[in-house]
Design an enzyme around this catalytic site. Structure first.
Site, PDB file in Angstrom:
ATOM      1  N   GLU A 127      21.397 -15.650  46.647  1.00 19.29           N
ATOM      2  CA  GLU A 127      20.709 -15.512  45.339  1.00 19.29           C
ATOM      3  C   GLU A 127      21.394 -14.562  44.357  1.00 19.29           C
ATOM      4  O   GLU A 127      20.742 -13.714  43.741  1.00 19.29           O
ATOM      5  CB  GLU A 127      19.258 -15.063  45.578  1.00 19.29           C
ATOM      6  CG  GLU A 127      18.486 -16.037  46.444  1.00 19.29           C
ATOM      7  CD  GLU A 127      17.014 -15.667  46.628  1.00 19.29           C
ATOM      8  OE1 GLU A 127      16.618 -14.567  46.237  1.00 19.29           O
ATOM      9  OE2 GLU A 127      16.271 -16.504  47.169  1.00 19.29           O
ATOM     10  N   ASN A 169      24.331 -19.032  49.369  1.00 12.27           N
ATOM     11  CA  ASN A 169      23.010 -19.681  49.413  1.00 12.27           C
ATOM     12  C   ASN A 169      22.200 -19.311  48.169  1.00 12.27           C
ATOM     13  O   ASN A 169      22.194 -18.150  47.754  1.00 12.27           O
ATOM     14  CB  ASN A 169      22.276 -19.165  50.671  1.00 12.27           C
ATOM     15  CG  ASN A 169      21.018 -19.931  51.023  1.00 12.27           C
ATOM     16  OD1 ASN A 169      21.050 -21.149  51.142  1.00 12.27           O
ATOM     17  ND2 ASN A 169      19.912 -19.222  51.208  1.00 12.27           N
ATOM     18  N   HIS A 205      13.322 -25.204  47.675  1.00  9.43           N
ATOM     19  CA  HIS A 205      11.885 -24.938  47.625  1.00  9.43           C
ATOM     20  C   HIS A 205      11.322 -25.775  46.473  1.00  9.43           C
ATOM     21  O   HIS A 205      11.539 -25.449  45.309  1.00  9.43           O
ATOM     22  CB  HIS A 205      11.619 -23.454  47.367  1.00  9.43           C
ATOM     23  CG  HIS A 205      12.096 -22.566  48.478  1.00  9.43           C
ATOM     24  ND1 HIS A 205      11.508 -22.572  49.726  1.00  9.43           N
ATOM     25  CD2 HIS A 205      13.085 -21.653  48.530  1.00  9.43           C
ATOM     26  CE1 HIS A 205      12.117 -21.692  50.503  1.00  9.43           C
ATOM     27  NE2 HIS A 205      13.085 -21.118  49.813  1.00  9.43           N
ATOM     28  N   GLU A 234      16.351 -24.124  53.196  1.00 11.25           N
ATOM     29  CA  GLU A 234      14.998 -23.534  53.237  1.00 11.25           C
ATOM     30  C   GLU A 234      13.962 -24.535  52.739  1.00 11.25           C
ATOM     31  O   GLU A 234      13.037 -24.189  51.998  1.00 11.25           O
ATOM     32  CB  GLU A 234      14.941 -22.253  52.380  1.00 11.25           C
ATOM     33  CG  GLU A 234      15.951 -21.204  52.797  1.00 11.25           C
ATOM     34  CD  GLU A 234      15.869 -19.894  52.021  1.00 11.25           C
ATOM     35  OE1 GLU A 234      14.872 -19.664  51.311  1.00 11.25           O
ATOM     36  OE2 GLU A 234      16.817 -19.095  52.132  1.00 11.25           O
TER      37      GLU A 234
END
Ligand code: XIL
Length: 301
Positions: A127, A169, A205, A234
């Site tokens: 991130e 990621n 997500h 995720e």
């Protein structure tokens, strides 16, 4: 095959889940984990605050429990995450400059060395890009140590565990947009300059405001074309019933359509295990029963 992991393996992929160490003693949870998944990610246990609560003093107990379970069921391990602006220990949150840079690099080296040879893919950096249209790096204490902090982290991870695949990621990078374009440019630059990077993780997500993008597969493919593996890392999808099942099926198919998409991880097992405050975003209900979303994911494999 009749389980997610075995079916993915037939396609040369893994199907994983996030795992919380404190739930391993829950027999319903453990039963599903052992039966269905051939990759695991520690949901919180490998993060900086968990592994180095005091500077220079490392604590691996909970993460080691997850790695031991993975080994006993023949599952791969995704390491998550070595360098991230969130879930830092208090001592790191209060650091800056060279001291923080060196602390971060030491953290990467120590943790990657502890797990050397046991991690399939590491989220080396998590991130690091800003949301929205700027295409800029996210402002953080790590970013303020210098724009080269990401490549420094990747080089340290490669030195510590040369066999692990090293991933960048992020979230909101699942479709083509300003944020994913900026990550794309970084990966392209790393490849051109020989900075070690092997994979890009797409958190995925999804909810009503941010559904599965129509160009999900195309976006995964453009990254794969840079010469990196891509992984759905995720996955969770808000919703229920047929709409949710269709979305899970589409996500799995998008990965399988990309040769270098080598694995999918869902962010928890039962709906009640989800990090999300509300909703039913996962493949198993609170009692551990398979949902329509499970069947759609399995059928897509
Ligand atoms: C989440 C965990 O699921 C929660 O238990 C924790 O309280 C906060 O972090 N992106 C990531 C994950 O990379 O590490 C986050 O996990 C979810 C968002």
């Amino acid at each position: 095959a009749t389980t997610l992991g075995a079916s993915a393996a037939e396609q040369g992929r893994y199907f994983g889940t996030a795992v919380a160490a404190y739930k391993l003693s829950d027999s319903t949870y453990s039963g599903i984990l052992n039966r269905e998944f051939n990759s695991v990610t520690a949901e919180n246990e490998m993060k900086w605050d968990a592994t180095e609560p005091t500077q220079g003093s490392f604590s691996y107990g909970s993460a080691d429990q997850i790695v031991a379970r993975a080994k006993s069921i023949g599952a791969k391990v995704r390491g998550h995450a070595l360098a991230w602006h969130q879930q830092q220990p208090g001592w790191a949150q209060n650091m800056s400059g060279t001291a923080l840079r060196n602390a971060m690099l030491n953290h990467v080296t120590q943790v990657a060395t502890h797990y050397k040879g046991q991690i399939d893919s590491w989220d080396v950096v998590n991130e690091a890009f800003a949301d929205g249209s700027s295409g800029a790096r996210r402002d953080s204490n790590l970013q303020r140590t210098g724009n080269d902090w990401i490549e420094a982290a990747f080089r340290a991870a490669r030195t510590a565990d040369p066999a692990a695949k090293l991933c960048y990621n992020d979230y909101n990078t699942d479709g083509q947009n300003a944020k994913s374009n900026a990550v794309f440019a970084m990966v392209q630059d790393f490849k051109a300059r020989g900075v070690p990077i092997d994979c890009v993780g797409f958190q995925s997500h999804f909810n009503a405001q941010s559904p599965l993008p129509s160009d999900y597969q195309a976006n995964l493919q453009r990254f794969a074309n840079l010469g990196v593996d891509v992984q759905i890392t995720e996955l969770d999808i808000e919703g229920s019933g047929t709409a949710q099942a269709n979305a899970y099926g589409s996500a799995v198919r998008a990965c399988l359509a990309v040769t270098r998409c080598n694995g999918i991880t869902v962010w928890g097992i039962r709906d009640s295990d989800s990090w999300r405050a509300s909703g039913t975003p996962l493949l198993f209900d609170n009692s551990g029963n398979k949902k329509a979303a499970y069947t759609a994911a399995l059928d897509a494999l």
